[in-house]
Write a protein that holds these residues in place. Structure first.
Motif: not given
Length: 403
Positions: A27, A91, A118, A198, A202
């Motif tokens: 990211r 994204e 990402s 993140t 993520d």
């Protein structure tokens, strides 16, 4: 926007080809800005009208519940009739089934597609299924030392590049932290935000991780041990000693998720005598040195490991496949291969004694081939040649065009 030719020129070499261009990386490494640079160049240098260029950012709340079918209908409705449509889709990993959408657009219409993500789920088996032979991938890294100097020169005067290397290691290379003069604390606040988003978006949210404290302990261990060989078992054993029991499999899964979010890069060992990749005692390097300092605080004792991290990333940026070299009981920091090229690199902060110097050079002298060999240092004596081994200051190596 500060131009990043290292990526823009490579990607634009594939403009107007049938390949889908996929940009991946941690990211805030600059993927979205690179897309904007390409859009700008298409308009200015190739005279592509603005209405032929279509861009979307799919991590916006506007698309939070969008399905693949809805995405396909939306993008199909934006096709430019009678001429090529240039799609810039940012994204994409947020939309489940995006691979089918991209494949359908590429197969059925006159389009040129640029996609970012990402998470390495972007490079999953789904892509192999739907886009086999129809995509080219570009890993985008945070700023190189050269790019960092370019960014910084826009708002302040530079020190000599050897002094600037110390700043680069301490502050890292996330582009957002070098758009103006920020203090160290301000840089680490920005980087902590990147780290937190993140970890939680993520990793935790996507994988429905409940024991966040366990994940954070594994993160802190890996961040603390950059440049050291270790395994999932060594982390598990360490946590047991701290009375924080965690089995090997869970540790391995956490490491894998950190890799998939591009926070960590795994570097395997390569046996130079047996000519094989070893599956034990790997090293991990960070996507950016500032991640360690923003999470754990800055400590000058960690500079040697950070130097190694910076050199590793630079080799990767230049397209090398990088391993740790094993020769007998000795270790070579990096064996880097790219097509028919190979280089060997030892990184040391400074050489304090003749004995240390002999050790660093002797390891490389044991390798009986004619590929370039480097010892990289940060002291004043970092120059010259020793039996064919080139000695360089780390800053000079990072700015060199010879490798």
């Amino acid at each position: 926007m500060i131009y990043r030719p290292l990526y823009v020129d490579k990607i634009m070499a594939y403009t107007d080809t049938p390949f889908v261009k996929i940009l991946t990386g941690v990211r805030r490494c600059g993927k979205s800005t690179i897309l904007k640079m390409i859009m700008e160049k298409l308009q200015k240098e190739r005279n592509i009208p603005e209405d032929q260029i279509v861009s979307y950012r799919f991590d916006s709340m506007e698309y939070e519940d969008m399905t693949a079918k809805e995405m396909y209908a939306e993008l199909k409705g934006r096709l430019y009739q009678g001429k090529k449509t240039y799609f810039f889709l940012d994204e994409m990993q947020e939309i489940k089934g995006w691979e089918k959408v991209v494949n359908s657009l590429a197969s059925d219409f006159d389009v040129d597609l640029y996609v970012t993500g990402s998470n390495s789920r972007m490079m999953s088996s789904e892509i192999s299924t739907y886009l086999t032979g129809r995509y080219v991938a570009f890993h985008i890294y945070t700023l190189s030392f050269s790019e960092y100097l370019t960014f910084k020169s826009q708002y302040t005067s530079l020190e000599d590049h050897k002094s600037e290397l110390a700043n680069y290691i301490r502050l890292g290379g996330f582009p957002a932290t070098h758009l103006q003069a920020y203090s160290q604390d301000e840089v680490y606040t920005i980087v902590r935000d990147i780290y937190n988003s993140t970890i939680f978006s993520d990793i935790v949210k996507r994988n429905q991780i409940r024991k966040i404290d366990q994940l954070e302990r594994v993160v802190k261990y890996t961040f603390n041990n950059v440049g050291n060989t270790f395994s999932a078992k060594s982390i598990s054993d360490y946590l047991k000693a701290e009375r924080r029991a965690l089995d090997n499999e869970t540790v391995y899964n956490y490491l894998e998720k950190l890799e998939k979010a591009y926070l960590l890069h795994r570097c395997s060992r390569y046996d130079l005598q047996g000519k094989e990749i070893l599956k034990t005692q790997e090293k991990f390097y960070l996507a950016d040195t500032s991640l360690r300092y923003s999470v754990l605080g800055y400590n000058p004792d960690t500079v040697a490991a950070a130097l190694e991290n910076v050199v590793y990333l630079e080799l990767c940026r230049r397209g090398y496949k990088v391993h740790i070299g094993k020769i007998g009981d000795a270790e070579i920091d990096f064996v880097a291969e790219r097509l028919n090229d190979k280089i060997y690199v030892q990184v040391t902060q400074r050489i304090a004694s003749e004995k240390t110097e002999k050790r660093e050079y002797d390891r490389l002298l044991e390798i009986r081939d004619n590929y370039p060999k480097y010892v990289l240092r940060t002291d004043e004596l970092a120059s010259g040649n020793y039996e064919g081994i080139k000695t360089m200051h780390v800053a000079d190596f990072l700015l060199s065009e010879d490798f």
